[in-house]
Design an enzyme around this catalytic site. Structure first.
Site, mmCIF file in Angstrom:
data_model
loop_
_atom_site.group_PDB
_atom_site.id
_atom_site.type_symbol
_atom_site.label_atom_id
_atom_site.label_comp_id
_atom_site.label_asym_id
_atom_site.label_seq_id
_atom_site.Cartn_x
_atom_site.Cartn_y
_atom_site.Cartn_z
ATOM 1 N N GLY A 106 25.635 12.971 -28.493
ATOM 2 C CA GLY A 106 25.053 13.760 -27.181
ATOM 3 C C GLY A 106 25.563 12.875 -26.125
ATOM 4 N N ALA A 107 25.733 11.647 -26.225
ATOM 5 C CA ALA A 107 26.265 11.215 -24.973
ATOM 6 C C ALA A 107 27.590 11.462 -24.722
ATOM 7 C CB ALA A 107 26.261 9.297 -25.215
ATOM 8 N N GLY A 145 0.842 -1.156 0.203
ATOM 9 C CA GLY A 145 0.022 -0.111 0.049
ATOM 10 C C GLY A 145 0.752 1.265 -0.124
ATOM 11 N N GLY A 146 0.221 2.293 0.622
ATOM 12 C CA GLY A 146 0.891 3.555 0.529
ATOM 13 C C GLY A 146 2.300 3.473 1.412
HETATM 14 C C1 HXC Z 1 -4.012 -4.291 11.675
HETATM 15 C C2 HXC Z 1 -2.886 -6.276 10.946
HETATM 16 C C3 HXC Z 1 -2.391 -5.510 9.909
HETATM 17 C C4 HXC Z 1 -3.056 -4.517 9.474
HETATM 18 C C5 HXC Z 1 -1.680 -7.678 9.513
HETATM 19 N N1 HXC Z 1 -2.414 -7.566 10.879
HETATM 20 N N2 HXC Z 1 -1.879 -6.473 9.202
HETATM 21 N N3 HXC Z 1 -3.649 -5.664 12.031
HETATM 22 N N4 HXC Z 1 -3.513 -3.735 10.561
HETATM 23 N N5 HXC Z 1 -2.741 -3.689 8.440
HETATM 24 C C6 HXC Z 1 -2.316 -8.519 12.039
HETATM 25 C C7 HXC Z 1 -3.360 -9.821 11.653
HETATM 26 O O1 HXC Z 1 -4.338 -9.475 11.839
HETATM 27 C C8 HXC Z 1 -2.453 -10.720 12.291
HETATM 28 O O2 HXC Z 1 -3.026 -10.518 13.648
HETATM 29 C C9 HXC Z 1 -1.266 -10.555 12.359
HETATM 30 O O3 HXC Z 1 -1.102 -9.136 12.031
HETATM 31 C C10 HXC Z 1 -0.337 -11.203 11.411
HETATM 32 O O4 HXC Z 1 -0.975 -11.134 10.281
HETATM 33 P P1 HXC Z 1 -1.185 -12.486 9.365
HETATM 34 O O5 HXC Z 1 -2.187 -12.263 8.367
HETATM 35 O O6 HXC Z 1 -1.549 -13.612 10.264
HETATM 36 O O7 HXC Z 1 0.507 -12.833 8.571
HETATM 37 P P2 HXC Z 1 0.449 -13.238 7.428
HETATM 38 O O8 HXC Z 1 -0.076 -14.566 6.952
HETATM 39 O O9 HXC Z 1 1.948 -13.413 7.244
HETATM 40 O O10 HXC Z 1 0.289 -12.160 6.266
HETATM 41 C C11 HXC Z 1 0.634 -10.876 6.294
HETATM 42 C C12 HXC Z 1 -0.087 -9.852 5.530
HETATM 43 C C13 HXC Z 1 -1.355 -9.826 5.939
HETATM 44 C C14 HXC Z 1 0.264 -10.251 3.902
HETATM 45 C C15 HXC Z 1 0.754 -8.419 5.680
HETATM 46 O O11 HXC Z 1 -1.571 -9.694 7.323
HETATM 47 C C16 HXC Z 1 -2.247 -8.627 5.092
HETATM 48 O O12 HXC Z 1 -2.781 -8.740 4.156
HETATM 49 N N6 HXC Z 1 -2.432 -7.697 5.959
HETATM 50 C C17 HXC Z 1 -3.419 -6.789 5.325
HETATM 51 C C18 HXC Z 1 -2.617 -5.810 4.623
HETATM 52 C C19 HXC Z 1 -3.319 -4.514 4.345
HETATM 53 O O13 HXC Z 1 -4.460 -4.611 3.473
HETATM 54 N N7 HXC Z 1 -3.126 -3.403 4.617
HETATM 55 C C20 HXC Z 1 -3.237 -1.960 4.633
HETATM 56 C C21 HXC Z 1 -2.732 -1.576 3.539
HETATM 57 S S1 HXC Z 1 -3.345 -0.077 2.844
HETATM 58 P P3 HXC Z 1 -3.384 -11.963 14.611
HETATM 59 O O14 HXC Z 1 -3.801 -11.273 15.718
HETATM 60 O O15 HXC Z 1 -4.550 -12.452 13.987
HETATM 61 O O16 HXC Z 1 -2.147 -12.664 14.597
HETATM 62 C C22 HXC Z 1 -2.209 0.810 3.585
HETATM 63 C C23 HXC Z 1 -2.488 2.458 3.246
HETATM 64 C C24 HXC Z 1 -1.210 3.155 3.741
HETATM 65 O O17 HXC Z 1 -1.111 0.470 4.193
HETATM 66 C C25 HXC Z 1 -1.482 4.565 2.748
HETATM 67 C C26 HXC Z 1 -0.391 5.420 3.286
HETATM 68 C C27 HXC Z 1 -0.612 6.518 2.334
#
Ligand code: HXC
Length: 511
Positions: free
Chosen positions: A404-405, A169-170
């Protein structure tokens, strides 16, 4: 007091456990170290001073009030690498997936602000699921606060990013602004939108590895600079990289003493250029032989291989190297090569690192793909970067410098301080055959047998270094074996170089 001490001890112990044993084990099973294990390897023993170990988030949305961890998923503070101060943050995937909360963003911002005040580099170890989803916009705000600081720190203190897990993501835009990015094979990835979103929006089926793995970013997109087998290897690489860099834009990189002699001759270089100008050779071999102790630290080794960038030292002084690589695409300048070298030159210029350029370039890459991709604007980036830079600039033309290079590759006209050529240099508007086809078009059409004679006479007149030397565009023509000594003397002469560009808010590099 006794109770207070007990409480402190117990809280600290809890904080050091991160997300708990099960999550730490899961991290290890994925071949990943924990945030604290990584810092222990990165920093000198006992040098780490942690800040904000007791910080907790303040959110109660979606059950978060029942999920509180000391430190809130990021370990921050300062320490030393080989005795030199650095500020660090290390995202702890074992705590809520290392996700970025408002509180944890504040911790990162705090150490970034302090690093700026004392002029020390910022190193980020990234391993996070992105914005803490339960916190919503508060987390997004945290990201933007970090981005703003990344931009303010750019060109003031070096910023290095290690990607050691997800970075999606961001969140990718913070590392993207930093100076160098290293990624770990298999366990790290970077993408703006993951495979599922890609499938929904563009109907493309891709794996996370194809979309944003270390191979993709070090060889195809050019987003990352280094790819390592595991966490340990990447940490060691970053320490090595850091040894070439100053702590901030007001300092010079540390001198690394060497026993390698200033005037060491490299006799093999006198015969390294093939007789036939169409035959390639490996520019890396030349670089390695010239540098102190034959150490060349290459950056972006697998991306745009037609240009080489990296760090080395001469007489202990850190230098940035830019060199055409005749082994790939004949060393042509294309879009990717221009962008790769331009960014590196700007880094060196911002951080007082002299730039040494080795030239063997037949020109800019022709073709529809390049023109449609904007070779004009992208090639201009390289030209702009060389022209605006004020650090010492030394150029060595080994063979071709066409069209040019020739101008672009740190020529005298772009304020090259010392411009040297080997006797094998060919400095011309273009190669002899192409030139004859243009200027003797009708003669050649009438009598094709004349071509060879005309090519020969053009080669004799222009494909040498003497014409350029006659005009003062070269300072000297040197024996290849003496190149190291000549660079060393030039660097010494340029030690106190003082050149300033006119005042302006900022230039408008063709982005
Ligand atoms: C809160 C999160 C989290 C998140 C993971 N966890 N990402 N909690 N916010 N963004 C938590 C899970 O719920 C889980 O908690 C623990 O962390 C481990 O995650 P798993 O999914 O079990 O691990 P894994 O299988 O290794 O997968 C990792 C992952 C997946 C691929 C990163 O967790 C995932 O897809 N997370 C969401 C990613 C996402 O969409 N993020 C937002 C992106 S948008 P528990 O308690 O169950 O162990 C963004 C915008 C930013 O970031 C913009 C900035 C400008």
């Amino acid at each position: 007091m006794g109770n207070r001490n007990k409480e402190l001890k117990s809280k600290r112990r809890k904080a050091l456990m991160g997300g708990g044993k099960a999550r730490v084990d899961a991290q290890h099973e994925k071949n990943k170290l924990t945030a604290r294990e990584r810092l222990a390897l990165l920093l000198d023993e006992n040098s780490f001073e942690e800040w904000d170990i007791f910080v907790e988030h303040r959110s109660d949305s979606f059950g978060l009030d029942k999920q509180k961890f000391f430190g809130d998923g990021v370990v921050t503070g300062y320490g030393k690498i080989n005795g030199r101060l650095v500020f660090v943050y290390s995202q702890d995937f074992t705590v809520l997936g290392g996700s970025l909360s408002e509180a944890n963003a504040k911790k990162i911002c705090k150490i970034m602000d302090q690093a700026m005040k004392v002029g020390a580099p910022i190193i980020g170890l990234n391993d996070s699921g992105g914005a803490r989803i339960q916190e919503g916009v508060a987390s997004l705000g945290g990201y933007a606060d970090i981005f703003q600081r990344n931009v303010m720190a750019s060109g003031v203190v070096p910023q290095l990013s290690l990607i050691m897990g997800p970075c999606a993501g961001g969140a990718v835009y913070s590392p993207a602004i930093t100076d160098f990015i290293g990624m770990v094979k298999s366990t790290s990835n970077m993408f703006v939108t993951g495979p599922n979103v890609v499938k929904t929006v563009t109907h493309e089926s891709v794996t996370a590895e194809e979309l944003g793995g270390s191979h993709t970013h070090t060889s195809k997109s050019g987003v990352a600079d280094f790819e390592c087998e595991n966490d340990l290897e990447l940490i060691e690489l970053i320490k090595k990289l850091f040894s070439y860099l100053p702590s901030n834009n007001k300092e010079k990189a540390p001198i690394t003493p060497t026993k390698d002699k200033l005037n060491r001759k490299v006799l093999a270089l006198d015969s390294v250029i093939p007789e036939n100008p169409s035959i390639p050779y490996d520019m890396c071999e030349i670089l390695i032989n010239i540098l102190d102790d034959k150490n060349f630290f290459e950056v972006q080794e697998k991306y745009a291989k037609n240009i080489i960038i990296g760090f080395g030292r001469i007489c202990g002084e850190s230098i940035g190297i830019v060199a055409n690589q005749p082994k790939f695409l004949a060393g042509c300048l294309d879009i990717d090569a221009s962008k790769k070298a331009a960014r590196f030159i700007r880094f060196c210029d911002a951080f007082n690192i002299p730039i040494i350029t080795f030239v063997d370039v037949p020109g800019f890459m022709p073709g529809l793909r390049q023109e449609l991709g904007g070779i004009i604007k992208n090639g201009a980036k390289l030209l702009y970067a060389y022209a605006e830079s004020t650090v010492p600039k030394i150029t060595i033309i080994t063979r071709k410098a066409y069209g040019g290079a020739y101008d672009v590759m740190s020529s005298k006209h772009l304020r090259g301080d010392v411009n040297l050529a080997w006797p094998t240099a060919e400095i011309a508007v273009m190669g002899a055959k192409g030139a004859v086809e243009v200027i003797f078009k009708s003669e050649v059409a009438e009598d094709g047998s004349k071509t060879e004679q005309l090519v020969k006479s053009y080669e004799e007149k222009f494909l040498n270094p003497f014409e350029a030397a006659k005009l003062g565009f070269l300072d000297d023509i040197i024996k290849p074996s003496e190149t190291r000594g000549r660079i060393a003397k030039s660097l010494e002469m340029l030690k106190n170089k003082d050149l300033k560009n006119p005042w302006r808010k900022h230039g408008n590099i063709p982005l």
